[in-house]
Scaffold this motif. Structure first.
Motif, PDB file in Angstrom:
ATOM      1  N   CYS A  14       1.086  -1.235   0.124  1.00 38.90           N
ATOM      2  CA  CYS A  14      -0.181  -0.076  -0.471  1.00 38.90           C
ATOM      3  C   CYS A  14       0.629   0.984   0.349  1.00 38.90           C
ATOM      4  CB  CYS A  14      -1.458  -0.119   1.287  1.00 38.90           C
ATOM      5  SG  CYS A  14      -1.806   1.215   1.272  1.00 38.90           S
ATOM      6  N   ASN A  15       0.935   2.096  -0.520  1.00 38.85           N
ATOM      7  CA  ASN A  15       1.775   3.435  -1.053  1.00 38.85           C
ATOM      8  C   ASN A  15       2.804   2.597  -1.277  1.00 38.85           C
ATOM      9  OD1 ASN A  15      -0.933   4.737  -1.371  1.00 38.85           O
ATOM     10  ND2 ASN A  15      -0.866   4.981   0.618  1.00 38.85           N
ATOM     11  N   ASP A  38      -2.244  -5.029  -3.275  1.00 43.96           N
ATOM     12  CA  ASP A  38      -2.930  -4.138  -2.781  1.00 43.96           C
ATOM     13  C   ASP A  38      -4.030  -3.456  -2.201  1.00 43.96           C
ATOM     14  OD1 ASP A  38      -1.472  -0.581  -3.524  1.00 43.96           O
ATOM     15  OD2 ASP A  38      -3.565  -0.577  -3.638  1.00 43.96           O
ATOM     16  N   SER A  39      -3.947  -3.043  -1.450  1.00 41.16           N
ATOM     17  CA  SER A  39      -4.839  -2.150  -0.296  1.00 41.16           C
ATOM     18  C   SER A  39      -5.397  -0.879  -0.215  1.00 41.16           C
ATOM     19  CB  SER A  39      -4.654  -2.616   1.245  1.00 41.16           C
ATOM     20  OG  SER A  39      -3.582  -2.219   1.178  1.00 41.16           O
ATOM     21  N   GLY A  40      -5.446  -0.391  -1.437  1.00 41.03           N
ATOM     22  CA  GLY A  40      -5.889   1.219  -1.506  1.00 41.03           C
ATOM     23  C   GLY A  40      -4.823   2.083  -1.665  1.00 41.03           C
ATOM     24  N   SER A  41      -4.100   1.746  -2.751  1.00 43.69           N
ATOM     25  CA  SER A  41      -2.252   2.352  -2.775  1.00 43.69           C
ATOM     26  C   SER A  41      -3.430   4.291  -3.546  1.00 43.69           C
ATOM     27  CB  SER A  41      -1.445   2.307  -3.388  1.00 43.69           C
ATOM     28  OG  SER A  41      -0.498   1.109  -2.822  1.00 43.69           O
ATOM     29  N   THR A  45       1.129   2.762  -6.639  1.00 46.86           N
ATOM     30  CA  THR A  45       1.903   1.308  -6.967  1.00 46.86           C
ATOM     31  C   THR A  45       1.345   0.123  -8.011  1.00 46.86           C
ATOM     32  OG1 THR A  45       2.217   2.132  -4.347  1.00 46.86           O
ATOM     33  CG2 THR A  45       2.009  -0.173  -4.415  1.00 46.86           C
ATOM     34  N   GLN A  58      -6.261  -5.761  -5.598  1.00 48.32           N
ATOM     35  CA  GLN A  58      -6.936  -4.420  -5.439  1.00 48.32           C
ATOM     36  C   GLN A  58      -7.565  -5.208  -4.423  1.00 48.32           C
ATOM     37  OE1 GLN A  58      -6.528  -1.744  -8.478  1.00 48.32           O
ATOM     38  NE2 GLN A  58      -6.389  -0.544  -7.101  1.00 48.32           N
ATOM     39  N   ASP A  60      -9.285  -4.575   0.076  1.00 45.72           N
ATOM     40  CA  ASP A  60      -9.417  -3.249   1.714  1.00 45.72           C
ATOM     41  C   ASP A  60      -8.166  -3.772   1.965  1.00 45.72           C
ATOM     42  OD1 ASP A  60     -10.862  -6.203   2.197  1.00 45.72           O
ATOM     43  OD2 ASP A  60     -12.085  -5.093   3.359  1.00 45.72           O
ATOM     44  N   TRP A  61      -8.095  -3.905   3.399  1.00 51.35           N
ATOM     45  CA  TRP A  61      -7.234  -3.615   4.527  1.00 51.35           C
ATOM     46  C   TRP A  61      -7.688  -4.111   5.556  1.00 51.35           C
ATOM     47  CZ3 TRP A  61      -2.516  -5.156   4.685  1.00 51.35           C
ATOM     48  CH2 TRP A  61      -1.901  -4.742   5.519  1.00 51.35           C
ATOM     49  N   GLN A  67      -4.788 -10.047   5.488  1.00 51.81           N
ATOM     50  CA  GLN A  67      -4.378  -9.990   4.435  1.00 51.81           C
ATOM     51  C   GLN A  67      -2.993 -11.361   3.223  1.00 51.81           C
ATOM     52  OE1 GLN A  67      -5.984  -7.614   2.487  1.00 51.81           O
ATOM     53  NE2 GLN A  67      -4.710  -6.422   1.192  1.00 51.81           N
TER      54      GLN A  67
END
Length: 262
Positions: A14-15, A38-41, A45, A58, A60-61, A67
């Protein structure tokens, strides 16, 4: 084609646009399957990840443990390598893994890889952040502990092999990132401890600062890393303090709420 058993590799991110490319470069073309979860970058990313693999998902977190368990469901091969965006595999590590997975009947189901953790541009060679990490494993019957942070891999009858070559670990971008990351982890751990019925006090938090500092600096030989070793011992002392100070704060806040109800 590899002569070894096929290997799935996953990265949760993430980011991480400033770090993930070096990570993926060290894996792409070598791992038989490369997964990025990925969790919402909010940066690029995802775009970077798609340069190295078609398997970019993609979500959520839900926390680190859940995860990683999600990522496991995408792994189609029996052997799985779990790498973070701040880690890099060098040719020596990959050669050792290739050799191990070429064995016909390996007597291990978990491979730990030494960390070579960098602090302010240079590696730490001693202490907590040089401890081998369980990164490569046979996925049959395993799952990550369902925790928000410091999630461990749970597996039946763990049989361990430790590599000689280290994996490069660039955990912190700068001093601010060290503190932000540890403070975040400390509060998450404090919340988990409170839910399990554990309590703390500010006095105990202060004691833990000194005991964790001494453990890192003296007993884990952090002093051999010079100024960086002293810095790391202080940081880990602060981390321990924040965990138990946060738990003490949660305890006090809850007591006030209980008193108001009564």
């Amino acid at each position: 084609m590899h002569s070894r058993q096929p290997l799935s590799c996953f990265v949760i991110a993430c980011n991480e646009s400033d770090r993930i490319e070096d990570c993926l470069k060290s894996i792409a073309g070598w791992a038989d399957q490369l997964i990025v979860l990925d969790s919402g970058s909010q940066d690029n990313t995802v775009e970077i990840a798609r340069k190295y693999t078609d398997e970019v998902y993609q979500t959520d977190w839900p926390g680190y443990g859940p995860q990683r368990n999600r990522a496991l469901t995408y792994c189609k091969h029996d052997w799985v390598l779990n790498i973070d965006a701040d880690e890099r595999l060098n040719p020596a590590v990959k050669a050792e893994i290739d050799s191990l997975l070429a064995q016909q009947n390996p007597n291990f189901n978990m491979v730990k890889i030494p960390w070579q953790t960098y602090l302010f541009g240079k590696p730490l060679n001693h202490g907590r952040y040089s401890t081998p990490q369980g990164k490569l494993f046979l996925k049959t019957g395993v799952q990550f502990k369902n925790s928000q942070v410091h999630e461990t891999l749970q597996m039946p009858e763990e049989r361990i092999h430790v590599l000689k070559s280290p994996i490069a670990h660039h955990s912190w971008r700068n001093y601010q990132h060290v503190q932000e990351k540890h403070l975040k982890y400390a509060y998450l751990l404090a919340e988990e401890k409170y839910k399990k019925g554990k309590r703390s006090s500010i006095a105990f938090a202060c004691v833990r600062f000194f005991t964790d500092f001494i453990q890192q600096y003296i007993f884990r030989l952090g002093f051999l890393d010079g100024k960086r070793g002293f810095f790391m011992a202080l940081i880990l002392g602060q981390y321990a303090y924040h965990k138990y100070a946060a738990l003490a704060a949660i305890t006090m806040e809850s007591k006030v709420k209980e008193d108001k109800v009564v």
